[in-house]
Design an enzyme around this catalytic site. Structure first.
Site, mmCIF file in Angstrom:
data_model
loop_
_atom_site.group_PDB
_atom_site.id
_atom_site.type_symbol
_atom_site.label_atom_id
_atom_site.label_comp_id
_atom_site.label_asym_id
_atom_site.label_seq_id
_atom_site.Cartn_x
_atom_site.Cartn_y
_atom_site.Cartn_z
ATOM 1 N N TYR A 150 0.840 -1.206 0.000
ATOM 2 C CA TYR A 150 0.000 0.000 0.000
ATOM 3 C C TYR A 150 0.876 1.258 0.000
ATOM 4 O O TYR A 150 0.685 2.158 -0.821
ATOM 5 C CB TYR A 150 -0.922 0.000 1.222
ATOM 6 C CG TYR A 150 -1.782 1.244 1.286
ATOM 7 C CD1 TYR A 150 -2.839 1.428 0.392
ATOM 8 C CD2 TYR A 150 -1.542 2.247 2.226
ATOM 9 C CE1 TYR A 150 -3.624 2.573 0.437
ATOM 10 C CE2 TYR A 150 -2.318 3.389 2.274
ATOM 11 C CZ TYR A 150 -3.361 3.548 1.377
ATOM 12 O OH TYR A 150 -4.124 4.687 1.412
ATOM 13 N N LYS A 154 1.300 4.120 -3.015
ATOM 14 C CA LYS A 154 1.014 5.548 -2.847
ATOM 15 C C LYS A 154 2.262 6.405 -3.142
ATOM 16 O O LYS A 154 2.139 7.544 -3.587
ATOM 17 C CB LYS A 154 0.457 5.824 -1.448
ATOM 18 C CG LYS A 154 -0.907 5.162 -1.205
ATOM 19 C CD LYS A 154 -1.963 5.581 -2.227
ATOM 20 C CE LYS A 154 -3.340 5.021 -1.940
ATOM 21 N NZ LYS A 154 -4.366 5.442 -2.905
HETATM 22 N N1 LIG Z 1 -9.266 6.174 4.825
HETATM 23 C C1 LIG Z 1 -8.017 6.486 4.986
HETATM 24 O O1 LIG Z 1 -7.499 6.467 6.113
HETATM 25 C C2 LIG Z 1 -7.188 6.931 3.816
HETATM 26 C C3 LIG Z 1 -6.011 7.645 4.074
HETATM 27 C C4 LIG Z 1 -5.234 8.064 3.003
HETATM 28 C C5 LIG Z 1 -5.629 7.778 1.705
HETATM 29 N N2 LIG Z 1 -6.782 7.082 1.492
HETATM 30 C C6 LIG Z 1 -7.148 6.771 0.100
HETATM 31 O O2 LIG Z 1 -8.418 7.321 -0.168
HETATM 32 C C7 LIG Z 1 -8.999 6.601 -1.259
HETATM 33 C C8 LIG Z 1 -10.448 6.318 -0.937
HETATM 34 O O3 LIG Z 1 -10.511 5.418 0.145
HETATM 35 P P1 LIG Z 1 -11.525 5.573 1.359
HETATM 36 O O4 LIG Z 1 -10.738 5.868 2.557
HETATM 37 O O5 LIG Z 1 -12.634 6.467 1.002
HETATM 38 O O6 LIG Z 1 -12.007 4.049 1.516
HETATM 39 P P2 LIG Z 1 -13.368 3.320 1.153
HETATM 40 O O7 LIG Z 1 -14.507 3.891 1.919
HETATM 41 O O8 LIG Z 1 -13.062 1.867 1.322
HETATM 42 O O9 LIG Z 1 -13.580 3.648 -0.394
HETATM 43 C C9 LIG Z 1 -12.808 3.033 -1.394
HETATM 44 C C10 LIG Z 1 -13.484 3.209 -2.725
HETATM 45 O O10 LIG Z 1 -12.684 2.552 -3.727
HETATM 46 C C11 LIG Z 1 -13.502 1.676 -4.480
HETATM 47 N N3 LIG Z 1 -12.791 0.476 -4.885
HETATM 48 C C12 LIG Z 1 -12.069 -0.370 -4.117
HETATM 49 N N4 LIG Z 1 -11.630 -1.414 -4.832
HETATM 50 C C13 LIG Z 1 -12.095 -1.227 -6.088
HETATM 51 C C14 LIG Z 1 -12.012 -1.985 -7.289
HETATM 52 N N5 LIG Z 1 -11.371 -3.167 -7.349
HETATM 53 N N6 LIG Z 1 -12.596 -1.498 -8.412
HETATM 54 C C15 LIG Z 1 -13.285 -0.333 -8.370
HETATM 55 N N7 LIG Z 1 -13.410 0.427 -7.261
HETATM 56 C C16 LIG Z 1 -12.835 -0.031 -6.135
HETATM 57 C C17 LIG Z 1 -14.652 1.300 -3.542
HETATM 58 O O11 LIG Z 1 -15.811 1.019 -4.305
HETATM 59 P P3 LIG Z 1 -16.512 -0.441 -4.377
HETATM 60 O O12 LIG Z 1 -16.375 -1.079 -3.048
HETATM 61 O O13 LIG Z 1 -17.907 -0.089 -4.816
HETATM 62 O O14 LIG Z 1 -15.735 -1.129 -5.437
HETATM 63 C C18 LIG Z 1 -14.873 2.593 -2.748
HETATM 64 O O15 LIG Z 1 -15.772 3.440 -3.421
HETATM 65 C C19 LIG Z 1 -8.138 5.365 -1.475
HETATM 66 O O16 LIG Z 1 -7.298 5.547 -2.584
HETATM 67 C C20 LIG Z 1 -7.306 5.301 -0.201
HETATM 68 O O17 LIG Z 1 -6.062 4.664 -0.402
HETATM 69 C C21 LIG Z 1 -7.572 6.668 2.516
#
Ligand SMILES: NC(=O)c1ccc[n+]([C@@H]2O[C@H](COP(=O)([O-])OP(=O)(O)OC[C@H]3O[C@@H](n4cnc5c(N)ncnc54)[C@H](OP(=O)(O)O)[C@@H]3O)[C@@H](O)[C@H]2O)c1
Length: 257
Positions: A150, A154
């Protein structure tokens, strides 16, 4: 903020968390939306909520050809803002984590983001307008034991985005390219990675609004909270051996018992 009439944003990973909040915010600003994720029911609900003009396509970005299909799906519309947000993490010691899950991570976090960035950027460059917001993480500035693939993914997103930004600057392009680097955010991310945050997470609503405003203003690196801005600074100043030892200790605390 003033309403941006009839502009269209494409958001990947729009079905939950940061991506969903970005969709809600952009809709409130008057943007039209093209949304994607795997969860078709969630996409249907969002399209019903946002009304006419909203388009969606259910796609698994871990599958080969999905990013190209998404680009083709958007061909009839002018996309003004691409948000490469879909992503997930795989937690654990490298020798113990699932290879197939990590390969899916590479497809979603790196390969599909790379493809979409290139295809849409070519269109944006031709017309000398448009904006790309790539969602990385503060992990993009660090080495990440226990979430190694991961963090590595990133790092790729941060470096790719900043390199493209410099190329655009040298060509006096008006296309904007930004990278979002949040710390912990209260979304489904933890459940999917199978971890529990050791610090209080930011709200996805706050992160989404903060990021959109700054991406549209042309900011290069977007880090939503002061604590995370300081930890990124710390990671840059500390020798990597110290930084990665600290990250190991922090990540270890996230392990679910
Ligand atoms: N939450 C944190 O702490 C955090 C911190 C830093 C960065 N981020 C980044 O923020 C971004 C969004 O994550 P989030 O925190 O909002 O988590 P989340 O609630 O789990 O959302 C992730 C999104 O990505 C989609 N996704 C996952 N696998 C996929 C696949 N195989 N094909 C198509 N879509 C897919 C999911 O949609 P479906 O399930 O409908 O496929 C969901 O809409 C990510 O890139 C993550 O790395 C998150």
């Amino acid at each position: 903020m003033q309403k941006s009439a009839q502009k269209r944003a494409l958001i990947t990973g729009a079905t939950s968390g940061i991506g969903k909040e970005m969709a809600i915010y952009l809709h409130s600003l008057g943007w039209q939306l093209t949304l994607t994720g795997r969860n078709e029911e969630a996409l249907q609900r969002m399209a019903a909520l946002f009304g006419e003009g909203t388009k969606y396509i259910a796609l698994d970005l871990a599958k080969r050809g999905a990013a190209e299909r998404l680009y083709t799906f958007c061909r009839g519309d002018r996309i003004d803002l691409l948000i490469n947000n879909a992503g997930f993490g795989v937690f654990g010691t490298f020798t113990e984590t699932s290879l197939s899950e990590e390969l899916e991570l590479i497809e979603v976090n790196i390969r599909s983001l790379h493809i979409l960035t290139k295809l849409f950027l070519r269109d944006f460059e031709r017309r000398d307008s448009g904006c790309i917001l790539n969602v990385a993480s503060c992990a993009g500035f660090m080495t990440g034991p226990m979430l190694s693939s991961y963090y590595a993914s990133k790092n790729y997103v941060v470096r790719l985005t900043l390199a493209i930004r410099e190329e655009l600057r040298r060509r006096y392009s008006r296309v904007k390219v930004s990278v979002l680097c949040p710390g912990p955010v209260d979304t489904n991310f933890n459940n999917r990675a199978g971890v529990t945050f050791s610090v209080k997470p930011a709200s996805p609503r706050y992160v989404a609004r903060y990021a959109i405003d700054r991406a549209l203003a042309g900011r290069a690196i977007i880090i939503p909270t002061l604590g995370v801005q300081l930890s990124v600074l710390g990671a840059k100043l500390l020798p990597d051996a110290v930084s990665r030892a600290v990250v190991y200790e922090l990540q270890k605390r996230k392990q679910r018992t």
